[in-house]
Design a protein around this motif. Structure first.
Motif, PDB file in Angstrom:
ATOM      1  N   LEU A  37       0.983  -1.219   0.426  1.00 58.60           N
ATOM      2  CA  LEU A  37       0.106   0.023  -0.097  1.00 58.60           C
ATOM      3  C   LEU A  37       0.597   1.146  -0.237  1.00 58.60           C
ATOM      4  O   LEU A  37       0.563   2.129  -0.799  1.00 58.60           O
ATOM      5  N   GLU A  38       1.908   1.211   0.596  1.00 59.80           N
ATOM      6  CA  GLU A  38       2.832   2.033   1.079  1.00 59.80           C
ATOM      7  C   GLU A  38       3.241   2.414  -1.072  1.00 59.80           C
ATOM      8  O   GLU A  38       3.561   3.845  -0.665  1.00 59.80           O
ATOM      9  N   GLU A  39       3.642   1.700  -1.179  1.00 57.49           N
ATOM     10  CA  GLU A  39       4.245   1.717  -2.655  1.00 57.49           C
ATOM     11  C   GLU A  39       3.714   2.505  -3.332  1.00 57.49           C
ATOM     12  O   GLU A  39       3.831   3.437  -4.603  1.00 57.49           O
ATOM     13  N   GLU A  40       2.248   2.159  -2.827  1.00 60.27           N
ATOM     14  CA  GLU A  40       0.738   2.624  -4.061  1.00 60.27           C
ATOM     15  C   GLU A  40       0.451   3.847  -3.798  1.00 60.27           C
ATOM     16  O   GLU A  40      -0.310   4.765  -4.574  1.00 60.27           O
ATOM     17  N   GLY A  41       1.709   4.925  -2.516  1.00 61.10           N
ATOM     18  CA  GLY A  41       1.372   5.775  -2.086  1.00 61.10           C
ATOM     19  C   GLY A  41       0.134   5.955  -0.897  1.00 61.10           C
ATOM     20  O   GLY A  41      -0.363   7.348  -0.664  1.00 61.10           O
ATOM     21  N   TYR A  42      -0.226   4.921  -1.160  1.00 66.59           N
ATOM     22  CA  TYR A  42      -1.301   5.047   1.184  1.00 66.59           C
ATOM     23  C   TYR A  42      -0.252   5.689   1.912  1.00 66.59           C
ATOM     24  O   TYR A  42       0.580   5.126   1.936  1.00 66.59           O
ATOM     25  N   GLU A  43      -1.237   6.508   1.927  1.00 67.66           N
ATOM     26  CA  GLU A  43      -0.582   7.499   4.021  1.00 67.66           C
ATOM     27  C   GLU A  43      -0.483   6.732   4.727  1.00 67.66           C
ATOM     28  O   GLU A  43      -2.394   7.151   5.207  1.00 67.66           O
ATOM     29  N   PHE A  44      -0.245   6.048   5.992  1.00 69.17           N
ATOM     30  CA  PHE A  44      -0.884   5.659   7.039  1.00 69.17           C
ATOM     31  C   PHE A  44      -0.146   6.844   7.869  1.00 69.17           C
ATOM     32  O   PHE A  44       0.449   7.266   8.017  1.00 69.17           O
ATOM     33  N   LEU A  57      -6.580  -4.882   6.075  1.00 67.28           N
ATOM     34  CA  LEU A  57      -7.155  -6.504   6.180  1.00 67.28           C
ATOM     35  C   LEU A  57      -7.597  -6.444   4.592  1.00 67.28           C
ATOM     36  O   LEU A  57      -7.924  -7.350   4.372  1.00 67.28           O
ATOM     37  N   ARG A  58      -8.315  -5.524   3.715  1.00 68.31           N
ATOM     38  CA  ARG A  58      -9.228  -5.430   2.677  1.00 68.31           C
ATOM     39  C   ARG A  58      -7.450  -5.704   1.297  1.00 68.31           C
ATOM     40  O   ARG A  58      -8.027  -6.782   0.891  1.00 68.31           O
ATOM     41  N   ARG A  59      -6.382  -5.129   2.019  1.00 67.03           N
ATOM     42  CA  ARG A  59      -5.613  -5.885   0.723  1.00 67.03           C
ATOM     43  C   ARG A  59      -4.948  -7.193   0.915  1.00 67.03           C
ATOM     44  O   ARG A  59      -4.787  -7.833   0.340  1.00 67.03           O
ATOM     45  N   SER A  60      -5.058  -7.423   2.457  1.00 67.43           N
ATOM     46  CA  SER A  60      -4.387  -9.027   2.326  1.00 67.43           C
ATOM     47  C   SER A  60      -5.677  -9.945   2.080  1.00 67.43           C
ATOM     48  O   SER A  60      -5.028 -11.217   1.375  1.00 67.43           O
ATOM     49  N   MET A  61      -7.071  -9.568   2.239  1.00 63.39           N
ATOM     50  CA  MET A  61      -7.818 -10.512   1.437  1.00 63.39           C
ATOM     51  C   MET A  61      -7.539 -10.238   0.127  1.00 63.39           C
ATOM     52  O   MET A  61      -7.522 -11.813  -0.809  1.00 63.39           O
TER      53      MET A  61
END
Length: 179
Positions: A37-44, A57-61
């Motif tokens: 997610l971080e590589e795709e630009g998601y900011e935590f 959770l969504r990404r893991s599934m």
């Protein structure tokens, strides 16, 4: 086999996967959702908010579903990791477990084995001062309950591993019949 390595933060999951990758050349590693997610630009947020764990959770599934049928895969974390964080989060009352449980169960059941790396009595990992040690323990306890007591009837084989990196690798290899 399809294997996920799970556990709270800083218990040696990624280290174990790196060692297994060296010994299981035919296996492909799927990185943990946080890094993808971080590589795709998601900011935590810092510290992570409930939505951050929901996104993981969504990404893991999705990863488990996308790789359904693929053999010889090592997953760094699985949806149970994020369920552990969601159930222990200070805003956990706003997380509707029933809404997610059927999909979590179906994606987990695509795995042949979950390797659980718990916190050990003598912690093998140095924990940075800025991290919340209580959260780490709470998530570890929640994961142990979900994996070992199986209250959600996941029906997946769980292998808890202990000891040094070498001992953990040996335990997994022995389970795979490669000891």
């Amino acid at each position: 086999m399809r294997i996920a390595v799970t556990g709270t933060h800083r218990v040696g999951k990624s280290t174990l996967i790196e060692s297994l990758e060296d010994r299981l050349a035919e296996y492909r590693v799927v990185d943990e959702p946080y890094f993808l997610l971080e590589e795709e630009g998601y900011e935590f947020a810092s510290p992570p908010c409930l939505e951050d764990f929901l996104e993981q959770l969504r990404r893991s599934m999705e990863l488990l579903e996308d790789e359904d049928g693929a053999r010889n895969v090592l997953f760094d974390r699985c949806s149970l990791d994020f369920l552990g964080y969601l159930l222990t989060h200070e805003e956990s009352d706003s997380f509707d477990l029933e809404e997610w449980l059927a999909r979590i169960r179906s994606t987990i059941q695509t795995l042949d084995l979950v390797v659980f790396v718990p916190i050990e009595e003598r912690d093998r990992i140095q924990i940075p001062a800025h991290e919340d040690p209580e959260l780490r323990v709470e998530v570890d306890e929640k994961l142990a309950w979900m994996l070992l007591d199986d209250p959600f009837e996941l029906g997946v084989e769980v292998l808890p591993v202990h000891g040094s990196r070498t001992a953990r690798v040996t335990q997994v290899l022995e389970r795979l019949g490669r000891g």
